[in-house]
Design a protein around this motif. Structure first.
Motif, mmCIF file in Angstrom:
data_model
loop_
_atom_site.group_PDB
_atom_site.id
_atom_site.type_symbol
_atom_site.label_atom_id
_atom_site.label_comp_id
_atom_site.label_asym_id
_atom_site.label_seq_id
_atom_site.Cartn_x
_atom_site.Cartn_y
_atom_site.Cartn_z
ATOM 1 N N GLY A 106 0.817 -1.210 0.000
ATOM 2 C CA GLY A 106 0.000 0.000 0.000
ATOM 3 C C GLY A 106 0.848 1.255 0.000
ATOM 4 O O GLY A 106 2.084 1.221 -0.012
ATOM 5 N N SER A 107 0.196 2.385 0.028
ATOM 6 C CA SER A 107 0.878 3.679 -0.030
ATOM 7 C C SER A 107 1.277 4.152 1.361
ATOM 8 O O SER A 107 0.745 3.695 2.377
ATOM 9 C CB SER A 107 -0.024 4.727 -0.688
ATOM 10 O OG SER A 107 -1.170 4.962 0.107
ATOM 11 N N THR A 108 2.213 5.076 1.402
ATOM 12 C CA THR A 108 2.649 5.652 2.669
ATOM 13 C C THR A 108 1.508 6.392 3.355
ATOM 14 O O THR A 108 1.406 6.400 4.585
ATOM 15 C CB THR A 108 3.825 6.601 2.428
ATOM 16 O OG1 THR A 108 4.869 5.896 1.749
ATOM 17 C CG2 THR A 108 4.365 7.160 3.735
ATOM 18 N N LYS A 109 0.636 7.003 2.568
ATOM 19 C CA LYS A 109 -0.493 7.730 3.128
ATOM 20 C C LYS A 109 -1.426 6.810 3.910
ATOM 21 O O LYS A 109 -1.950 7.186 4.960
ATOM 22 C CB LYS A 109 -1.262 8.426 2.005
ATOM 23 C CG LYS A 109 -2.514 9.145 2.450
ATOM 24 C CD LYS A 109 -3.231 9.766 1.268
ATOM 25 C CE LYS A 109 -4.533 10.416 1.698
ATOM 26 N NZ LYS A 109 -5.262 11.014 0.544
ATOM 27 N N THR A 115 8.682 2.214 2.703
ATOM 28 C CA THR A 115 9.217 0.910 2.328
ATOM 29 C C THR A 115 10.116 0.988 1.107
ATOM 30 O O THR A 115 11.236 0.483 1.122
ATOM 31 C CB THR A 115 8.070 -0.072 2.052
ATOM 32 O OG1 THR A 115 7.191 -0.108 3.179
ATOM 33 C CG2 THR A 115 8.614 -1.478 1.802
ATOM 34 N N PHE A 116 9.640 1.595 0.032
ATOM 35 C CA PHE A 116 10.370 1.662 -1.224
ATOM 36 C C PHE A 116 10.848 3.098 -1.481
ATOM 37 O O PHE A 116 10.346 4.047 -0.872
ATOM 38 C CB PHE A 116 9.479 1.200 -2.382
ATOM 39 C CG PHE A 116 8.890 -0.166 -2.175
ATOM 40 C CD1 PHE A 116 9.688 -1.297 -2.224
ATOM 41 C CD2 PHE A 116 7.540 -0.322 -1.927
ATOM 42 C CE1 PHE A 116 9.155 -2.555 -2.034
ATOM 43 C CE2 PHE A 116 6.989 -1.582 -1.742
ATOM 44 C CZ PHE A 116 7.803 -2.700 -1.792
ATOM 45 N N LEU A 120 9.141 7.880 -0.843
ATOM 46 C CA LEU A 120 9.663 9.182 -0.457
ATOM 47 C C LEU A 120 8.960 10.327 -1.179
ATOM 48 O O LEU A 120 9.077 11.483 -0.769
ATOM 49 C CB LEU A 120 11.164 9.246 -0.728
ATOM 50 C CG LEU A 120 12.014 8.231 0.043
ATOM 51 C CD1 LEU A 120 13.449 8.283 -0.415
ATOM 52 C CD2 LEU A 120 11.916 8.481 1.533
ATOM 53 N N LYS A 121 8.250 10.015 -2.257
ATOM 54 C CA LYS A 121 7.516 11.040 -2.988
ATOM 55 C C LYS A 121 6.011 10.836 -2.887
ATOM 56 O O LYS A 121 5.256 11.394 -3.678
ATOM 57 C CB LYS A 121 7.964 11.071 -4.448
ATOM 58 C CG LYS A 121 9.399 11.570 -4.614
ATOM 59 C CD LYS A 121 9.778 11.784 -6.060
ATOM 60 C CE LYS A 121 11.204 12.343 -6.158
ATOM 61 N NZ LYS A 121 11.600 12.570 -7.569
ATOM 62 N N GLN A 122 5.592 10.052 -1.919
ATOM 63 C CA GLN A 122 4.175 9.868 -1.628
ATOM 64 C C GLN A 122 3.811 10.657 -0.378
ATOM 65 O O GLN A 122 4.634 10.799 0.532
ATOM 66 C CB GLN A 122 3.856 8.388 -1.415
ATOM 67 C CG GLN A 122 4.065 7.523 -2.643
ATOM 68 C CD GLN A 122 3.843 6.057 -2.356
ATOM 69 O OE1 GLN A 122 3.606 5.654 -1.214
ATOM 70 N NE2 GLN A 122 3.912 5.236 -3.391
ATOM 71 N N PRO A 123 2.601 11.189 -0.294
ATOM 72 C CA PRO A 123 2.212 11.954 0.893
ATOM 73 C C PRO A 123 2.212 11.089 2.139
ATOM 74 O O PRO A 123 1.922 9.879 2.078
ATOM 75 C CB PRO A 123 0.809 12.463 0.551
ATOM 76 C CG PRO A 123 0.313 11.537 -0.509
ATOM 77 C CD PRO A 123 1.515 11.119 -1.292
ATOM 78 N N GLY A 124 2.548 11.689 3.254
ATOM 79 C CA GLY A 124 2.557 10.967 4.519
ATOM 80 C C GLY A 124 1.158 10.741 5.044
ATOM 81 O O GLY A 124 0.163 11.174 4.452
ATOM 82 N N PRO A 125 1.035 10.057 6.178
ATOM 83 C CA PRO A 125 -0.289 9.800 6.771
ATOM 84 C C PRO A 125 -0.915 11.081 7.296
ATOM 85 O O PRO A 125 -0.229 12.069 7.554
ATOM 86 C CB PRO A 125 0.027 8.809 7.894
ATOM 87 C CG PRO A 125 1.448 9.090 8.259
ATOM 88 C CD PRO A 125 2.127 9.489 6.986
ATOM 89 N N SER A 126 -2.222 11.043 7.470
ATOM 90 C CA SER A 126 -2.941 12.230 7.929
ATOM 91 C C SER A 126 -3.138 12.255 9.438
ATOM 92 O O SER A 126 -3.327 13.322 10.024
ATOM 93 C CB SER A 126 -4.307 12.314 7.248
ATOM 94 O OG SER A 126 -5.071 11.144 7.512
ATOM 95 N N GLY A 269 0.990 10.848 -4.884
ATOM 96 C CA GLY A 269 -0.270 10.211 -4.536
ATOM 97 C C GLY A 269 -1.450 11.130 -4.775
ATOM 98 O O GLY A 269 -2.485 10.720 -5.287
ATOM 99 N N GLU A 270 -1.304 12.416 -4.408
ATOM 100 C CA GLU A 270 -2.380 13.367 -4.599
ATOM 101 C C GLU A 270 -2.587 13.650 -6.078
ATOM 102 O O GLU A 270 -3.709 13.796 -6.551
ATOM 103 C CB GLU A 270 -2.045 14.672 -3.864
ATOM 104 C CG GLU A 270 -2.031 14.523 -2.350
ATOM 105 C CD GLU A 270 -3.397 14.204 -1.787
ATOM 106 O OE1 GLU A 270 -4.395 14.784 -2.245
ATOM 107 O OE2 GLU A 270 -3.479 13.344 -0.901
#
Length: 383
Positions: A106-109, A115-116, A120-126, A269-270
């Protein structure tokens, strides 16, 4: 972890690492081919479980249900680094394993896990921020970003990114890379760069990859990655502008901390979500996908006679570099006051060359790191 180890290699175990594409995989195939073929009930059981396909066709021919079950168990048991290198190892087996592994992880969000390298270019959790720290090496003007593995400031962390400061004429550039030993724009580990103006008060953030489908690379000579206009169809010759950070002038030299303002394009991700909704690259580039941030105003403490912000124990040393960024919400929109109270990025000093960096959605680790790099260096016009 040694700084001399590349980020991509540090993501998998030292024993199988990149070798999963080579020697280890070759030996496994030879062992399978040398093994005697099963017969009778054994053949039927292996065929039902998918292992017969492994023996004949290799790892890529395993049943998808079996692969999802195996990778899902590894993902559930290896939640933190350095154990998560086993999850990365699963993605290194072959293309099919990589596709299933990324789907399971799944995504970091959604998961709050890095993980990968793409994470590093995916939005973090909310809900909760991802806690990181930055180490500075003044001798070679290099900065290292690590993922915090514990709640203390003493752990070695998981290396994520490195940046080095270069002077290009009257401007300053920070080259950001996955490899701490290869900080050049021509490297395969190159992630992007940060470029300042003459006064060091206005910065432009560039990404090595297009932020959305159809994005055009910056045409300026300073934004090029290579001297020539084209190296290969797969590698863009230019960088893609994804945001700006500006510090307000303090010409009257009034007391107070630095004031900053940032405008960013939505992270990967956005951007993907906007593309799915609009089916148009123009809609992705519209103002609705922009992220506008401003620094949270501190309060004056009469007893201590200083400006204060609540960093919740993550910052221990007073510094002009410390800041918190919140969304610059429109006052006419409902919930604007709540959005301005949520800290999306905070950066602060905890040692001579040690700083903490905590970020959350909609920022990615790459964007947060680039914004924090702007805080280094003297800004006489802003202080």
């Amino acid at each position: 972890m040694s700084r001399r180890r590349a980020f991509l290699r540090s993501f998998s175990s030292a024993s199988i690492s990149i070798d999963l594409f080579g020697e280890s995989r070759r030996r496994m195939r030879e062992d399978l081919e040398a093994a005697p073929l099963p017969s009778g009930v054994e053949r039927e059981e292996l065929a039902a479980s998918g292992f017969l396909g492994v023996e004949k066709e290799g790892w890529s021919r395993m049943l998808p249900e079996l692969m999802v079950d195996i990778i899902g168990r590894v993902e559930a048991s290896e939640e933190c680094w350095p154990l998560r290198k086993n999850v990365v190892s699963c993605a290194c087996v072959c293309r099919r394993w990589r596709e299933i592994t990324t789907g399971v992880v799944g995504s970091t969000k959604d998961t709050g896990k890095i993980t990968f390298p793409s994470s590093l270019k995916q939005p973090g959790p909310s809900d909760l921020p991802i806690q990181c720290f930055i180490k500075r090496n003044k001798k070679n003007s290099t900065f290292y970003l690590y993922l915090s593995l514990t709640q203390t400031f003493m752990d070695k962390g998981k290396f994520l990114l490195a940046a080095r400061r270069f002077r290009r004429g009257y401007r300053i550039e920070y080259i950001i890379s996955l490899d701490a030993d290869d900080l050049s724009q021509g490297s395969n580990a190159y992630m992007g760069k940060l470029r300042s103006d003459f006064l060091g008060t206005h910065f432009t953030i560039y990404d090595s990859r297009p932020p959305y489908d159809g994005a055009k690379a910056s045409s300026g000579r300073a934004s090029r990655r290579f001297a020539s206009k084209r190296i290969s169809p797969q590698v863009p010759a230019g960088n893609f502008e994804i945001g700006q950070v500006a510090y307000k002038f303090n010409l009257l030299k009034s007391r107070g901390p630095r004031r900053m303002h940032s405008t960013l394009l939505g992270s990967e991700g956005e951007t993907t979500r906007e593309n799915d909704l609009s089916k148009s690259a123009n809609a992705t580039k519209s103002a609705s996908t922009s992220i506008v941030l401003k620094n949270k105003a501190p309060r004056w403490h009469e007893h201590l006679q200083c400006w204060c912000l609540n960093f919740h124990g993550r910052v221990t040393v007073a510094s002009v570099k410390n800041f918190q960024l919140v969304a610059a919400a429109d006052p006419s929109q409902p919930g604007a006051a709540v959005e301005e109270e949520t800290v999306l990025l905070q950066f602060g000093k905890v040692g001579d060359d040690l700083f903490t960096m905590d970020y959350r959605e909609p920022l990615s680790a790459f964007q947060a790191f680039a914004i924090c790099l702007t805080s280094f260096g003297t800004k006489l016009a802003c202080e």
